[in-house]
Enzyme design. Structure first.
Site, short mmCIF file in Angstrom:
data_model
loop_
_atom_site.label_atom_id
_atom_site.label_comp_id
_atom_site.label_asym_id
_atom_site.label_seq_id
_atom_site.Cartn_x
_atom_site.Cartn_y
_atom_site.Cartn_z
N HIS A 17 0.99 -1.17 0.07
CA HIS A 17 -0.29 0.47 -0.03
C HIS A 17 1.24 1.25 -0.13
CE1 HIS A 17 -3.39 -3.18 2.06
NE2 HIS A 17 -2.99 -2.47 1.06
N LYS A 41 -16.51 -7.17 5.82
CA LYS A 41 -15.42 -7.65 6.34
C LYS A 41 -14.95 -7.99 8.13
CE LYS A 41 -12.33 -7.28 2.91
NZ LYS A 41 -11.19 -5.97 1.95
N ARG A 90 -2.47 -6.15 -8.38
CA ARG A 90 -0.84 -7.66 -8.45
C ARG A 90 -1.92 -8.80 -8.96
NH1 ARG A 90 -3.36 -7.80 -2.19
NH2 ARG A 90 -4.50 -7.85 -3.37
N SER A 127 -2.91 -8.02 2.83
CA SER A 127 -3.21 -7.59 4.29
C SER A 127 -3.41 -8.68 5.12
CB SER A 127 -4.85 -6.74 4.94
OG SER A 127 -4.01 -5.46 3.84
#
Ligand code: ADP
Length: 157
Positions: A17, A41, A90, A127
């Protein structure tokens, strides 16, 4: 002044990040990191702690602001009069997801999404990976950005 929102959960904020924000500053004069409050979440790191950690990481960078928000990202962008969303990408799975979000945000609020590819050495960092390692008491400091020099360049614990 050209401003972008960098939205995410950042649970926690990783060097991946951090790299997107630093590179984003070559494109934008100001970046507002928006920590989205997500009722679905489950969070590992309390949102206030995430806010404080990210603020500390960018303590020496006046072009970066950090806020918590609990509305749609387009509405958060509009509240700030911002027309750009910055995101990182990614892998192919990220691409599919980001394309759909970008299309929705364009339609809902006329907000453009700017995608930056991850640096290859950070492509595996997420994460989720950090949370998994953390849950097994592994040292995750290599995945977290250092705090500015004023604090002896400590990494987060
Ligand atoms: P979200 O919960 O919205 O997916 P994240 O906090 O997981 O938010 O990620 C925020 C943004 O950062 C996303 O665009 C994600 O693809 C990107 N990102 C996450 N990890 C990396 C990395 N290692 N390199 C580049 N971009 C990344």
């Amino acid at each position: 002044m050209r401003t972008a929102i960098f939205p995410g959960s950042f649970d926690p904020f990783t060097i991946g990040h951090y790299d997107i924000v630093k590179r984003g500053l070559c494109l934008f004069d100001r970046i507002i990191i928006g920590i989205g409050r997500n009722s679905v979440k489950k969070e590992t790191f309390p949102i206030r702690e995430r806010l404080a950690a990210i603020q500390r990481i960018f303590a020496d960078e006046p072009a970066v602001e950090v806020e918590i928000y609990d509305c749609l990202t387009v509405d958060f962008a509009r509240e700030h009069g911002v027309s750009f969303i910055l995101r990182g990408i990614r892998c192919v799975e990220d691409f599919e997801y980001e394309r759909n979000m970008a299309e929705a945000n364009k339609q809902l609020g006329g907000v453009e999404t700017i995608l930056l590819y991850t640096r290859p050495e950070y492509a595996h960092i997420s994460s989720t990976l950090v949370r998994d390692l953390y849950s097994y008491n592994k040292d995750v400091s290599a995945y977290l950005p250092a705090y500015p020099k004023t604090d002896n360049n400590d990494r987060q614990q």
